[in-house]
Design a protein around this motif. Structure first.
Motif, PDB file in Angstrom:
ATOM      1  N   VAL A  11       0.861  -1.171   0.000  1.00 22.01           N
ATOM      2  CA  VAL A  11       0.000   0.000   0.000  1.00 22.01           C
ATOM      3  C   VAL A  11       0.904   1.230   0.000  1.00 22.01           C
ATOM      4  O   VAL A  11       1.836   1.323   0.804  1.00 22.01           O
ATOM      5  N   THR A  12       0.634   2.138  -0.921  1.00 20.87           N
ATOM      6  CA  THR A  12       1.418   3.376  -1.008  1.00 20.87           C
ATOM      7  C   THR A  12       0.485   4.565  -0.885  1.00 20.87           C
ATOM      8  O   THR A  12      -0.529   4.645  -1.586  1.00 20.87           O
ATOM      9  N   LEU A  13       0.844   5.485   0.004  1.00 21.65           N
ATOM     10  CA  LEU A  13       0.029   6.666   0.258  1.00 21.65           C
ATOM     11  C   LEU A  13       0.921   7.887   0.385  1.00 21.65           C
ATOM     12  O   LEU A  13       2.122   7.769   0.633  1.00 21.65           O
ATOM     13  N   SER A  14       0.305   9.050   0.262  1.00 22.98           N
ATOM     14  CA  SER A  14       1.026  10.298   0.511  1.00 22.98           C
ATOM     15  C   SER A  14       0.873  10.686   1.978  1.00 22.98           C
ATOM     16  O   SER A  14      -0.137  10.382   2.629  1.00 22.98           O
ATOM     17  N   GLU A  15       1.895  11.350   2.469  1.00 23.34           N
ATOM     18  CA  GLU A  15       1.852  11.804   3.858  1.00 23.34           C
ATOM     19  C   GLU A  15       0.628  12.697   4.065  1.00 23.34           C
ATOM     20  O   GLU A  15       0.296  13.531   3.213  1.00 23.34           O
ATOM     21  N   GLY A  16      -0.038  12.504   5.184  1.00 23.39           N
ATOM     22  CA  GLY A  16      -1.236  13.284   5.468  1.00 23.39           C
ATOM     23  C   GLY A  16      -2.527  12.592   5.090  1.00 23.39           C
ATOM     24  O   GLY A  16      -3.609  12.982   5.550  1.00 23.39           O
ATOM     25  N   VAL A  37       3.852  -4.311  13.922  1.00 26.33           N
ATOM     26  CA  VAL A  37       4.559  -3.528  12.917  1.00 26.33           C
ATOM     27  C   VAL A  37       6.038  -3.927  12.924  1.00 26.33           C
ATOM     28  O   VAL A  37       6.612  -4.218  13.974  1.00 26.33           O
ATOM     29  N   GLN A  38       6.600  -3.971  11.736  1.00 26.05           N
ATOM     30  CA  GLN A  38       8.022  -4.272  11.599  1.00 26.05           C
ATOM     31  C   GLN A  38       8.678  -3.187  10.768  1.00 26.05           C
ATOM     32  O   GLN A  38       8.413  -3.081   9.559  1.00 26.05           O
ATOM     33  N   TYR A  39       9.493  -2.372  11.409  1.00 24.24           N
ATOM     34  CA  TYR A  39      10.240  -1.337  10.698  1.00 24.24           C
ATOM     35  C   TYR A  39      11.457  -1.971  10.035  1.00 24.24           C
ATOM     36  O   TYR A  39      11.951  -3.003  10.494  1.00 24.24           O
ATOM     37  N   TRP A  83       5.309   9.887   7.267  1.00 25.95           N
ATOM     38  CA  TRP A  83       6.307   9.111   6.514  1.00 25.95           C
ATOM     39  C   TRP A  83       6.964   8.044   7.403  1.00 25.95           C
ATOM     40  O   TRP A  83       7.359   6.978   6.934  1.00 25.95           O
ATOM     41  N   SER A  84       7.042   8.313   8.710  1.00 26.46           N
ATOM     42  CA  SER A  84       7.672   7.354   9.618  1.00 26.46           C
ATOM     43  C   SER A  84       6.813   6.108   9.848  1.00 26.46           C
ATOM     44  O   SER A  84       7.260   5.145  10.489  1.00 26.46           O
ATOM     45  N   ASP A  85       5.594   6.117   9.315  1.00 21.46           N
ATOM     46  CA  ASP A  85       4.746   4.921   9.428  1.00 21.46           C
ATOM     47  C   ASP A  85       5.113   3.874   8.382  1.00 21.46           C
ATOM     48  O   ASP A  85       4.556   2.763   8.404  1.00 21.46           O
ATOM     49  N   SER A  86       6.002   4.221   7.484  1.00 20.91           N
ATOM     50  CA  SER A  86       6.431   3.256   6.468  1.00 20.91           C
ATOM     51  C   SER A  86       7.059   2.044   7.141  1.00 20.91           C
ATOM     52  O   SER A  86       8.046   2.162   7.872  1.00 20.91           O
ATOM     53  N   LYS A 114       4.737   8.338   1.215  1.00 17.07           N
ATOM     54  CA  LYS A 114       5.581   9.277   0.476  1.00 17.07           C
ATOM     55  C   LYS A 114       5.507  10.649   1.135  1.00 17.07           C
ATOM     56  O   LYS A 114       4.409  11.144   1.399  1.00 17.07           O
ATOM     57  N   PRO A 115       6.668  11.258   1.370  1.00 18.28           N
ATOM     58  CA  PRO A 115       6.677  12.580   2.032  1.00 18.28           C
ATOM     59  C   PRO A 115       5.972  13.647   1.193  1.00 18.28           C
ATOM     60  O   PRO A 115       5.915  13.536  -0.019  1.00 18.28           O
TER      61      PRO A 115
END
Lengths: 115, 110
Positions: A11-16, A37-39, A83-86, A114-115
């Motif tokens: 899943v790809t999203l923009s920040e906000g 969650v796994q960073y 962005w840190s939720d990636s 994405k920032p």
């Protein structure tokens, strides 16, 4: 038998934006449900759990999840996303095997913000 | 704060060798697990131990064997490694479904 399905590998999203990661499960009894969650480069960390009671549960890092018995789902949500939720997110179900707990994980959803 | 300790962090070995991974948890949990995480980050349970008793042994090859001396320790031995064993092996313990993971042992078989 118990199983967990996370239908979205990526899943790809923009920040906000608002994020919602899907999770469905199959289990014959009342489920205990979890999100982890796994960073990158790290091990899995606990985010939240549903045992009983309120169907919307809040966890760490601003996440929440909603348990819906009607369609056997436990989707993870957060708004706004940062962005840190990636990371990679795993849904899990705890069942019982011969009176002992057994935890089954879904395949995971890789989230890119994405920032 | 880490409460599930795994050693080693990394291990590189040749096909056919024997390897052992150690795991210790300091949480007082009764249930411990070994998971295998492949290159696609898929997480698969290998073994589940409850108070030293093997509860679940998913369909893993017989060259894998768990070893537990007490409920705080769960080691993993691979008798003769094969290339497909290259992965990250995660040890975990749990109580009431909340799972605590170690940092993992990355195995590379060459």
């Amino acid at each position: 038998a118990q199983s967990v399905d996370q239908p979205d590998a990526h899943v790809t999203l923009s920040e906000g934006a608002s994020l919602e990661l899907r999770c469905s499960y199959s289990y014959s009894a009342a489920p205990y449900l979890f999100w982890y969650v796994q960073y990158p480069g790290q091990s899995l960390q606990f985010l939240l759990k549903y045992i009983t009671g309120d169907t919307v549960v809040k966890g760490t890092k601003g996440f929440e999840a909603e348990f819906r018995k009607s369609n056997s789902s436990f989707n993870l949500k957060k708004s706004p996303a940062h962005w840190s939720d990636s990371a990679k997110y795993f849904c899990a179900l705890e069942g019982q095997v011969y009176g002992n707990e057994k935890i089954t994980f879904g395949a995971g959803t890789k989230l890119t913000i994405k920032p | 704060e880490t409460a599930v300790f795994q050693t080693p962090n990394y291990h590189v070995t040749q096909v056919g060798n024997e390897v052992s991974f150690n795991c210790k948890q300091t949480l007082g949990h009764d249930t411990m697990y070994w998971y295998k995480q492949d290159s696609k980050k898929l997480l698969k349970i290998m073994f589940s131990y409850n108070n030293k008793q093997l509860i679940v042994n998913e369909t893993v090859p017989r060259r894998f064997s768990p070893q537990s001396s007490d409920k705080a320790h769960l080691n993993l031995r691979i008798k003769s490694v094969e290339p497909e064993d290259s992965a990250v092996y995660l040890c975990a313990s749990s109580r009431r479904g909340e799972v605590f993971f170690g940092k993992g042992t990355r195995l590379t078989v060459v």
